[in-house]
Design an enzyme around this catalytic site. Sequence first.
Site: not given
Length: 313
Positions: A158, A257, A287
């Site tokens: 991320s 995601d 995610h």
Amino acid sequence: MDTTVTGSSEFIKVFSDGTVERFIPETAPASLDLYKGYKCKDVTIDPLKPITARIFIPTTTATATSKLPLLPVLIYFHGGGFCIGSTTWLGYHHFLGDLSATSESIVLSIDYRLAPENKLPIAYEDCYTSLIWLSQQKLTESWLKNADLSQVFLSGDSAGGNIAHQVAIRAIRDKECLVRVKGILPIHPYFGSEKRTELETKDGSAEEVKSNDMFWRLSIPEGSNRDYEGCNFEWMQVSLTEWSRFPNVLVFVAELDFLNERGVAYVEFLKKKGVKVKIIETKDEAHVFHVFHPDSESTRVLQNQMKEFIHSL
């Protein structure tokens, strides 16, 4: 005193007076005892800022450090929208320890300063400092004596995937950097722009868009928008010469995601710049699944894919 909530998610609440509350999940202490093929300890990179890290080393290194061949080093930057997260979180601890054992690599996981108290580019600067620290500590830190500084990889999930990209560029530009970044492995990288993606404009995406916008608002410099170069990679001022020296890249995206499109767009952007890049999509996963489910089969596959990339260069 006005304590209106100006930003809130499952893990953070920000008030108008600047107060920040973070809701921390279960954490894991460092341990010098061998566990599942690795052991780990915490180190301080810069006590004044502060920047800390957790080093993971595989069993083979832990049992006979001075007699073994050099090992690759993977520097990992945790995710959390630049505002939350820590290498001490239980999910990161187990994932990175297992990755060290699986890939037979030294893993250096960085705890950088968080926004909104420390807005970008502070996270980038802190994480680049870890490369300098690595080169300086190799001769004095016993756990790094077998570190191969010509085989250093950058990874993160991320926001950490975003950071890996930024740190790679800084390493290219710093002529005195003794660390050679051979490759970067962004996992579900967190990028954005003022222009919405197709998924972001679909019905049912309002909550995800709101959350993403909040984290960007809390992390980017005052007066900037989502076309800030740390957010929108297309706005980064990188020369053709610098792109020609950019390391090999393996980007991981997850089918479910919300940031999947951003990761795919990042890959296509790098291709246009002449960067050698590949993409792997994990089906039926969301995610940062590897942080929430570090013992899952999908996580095991991800770790082995990372191992193959590291040892192929």
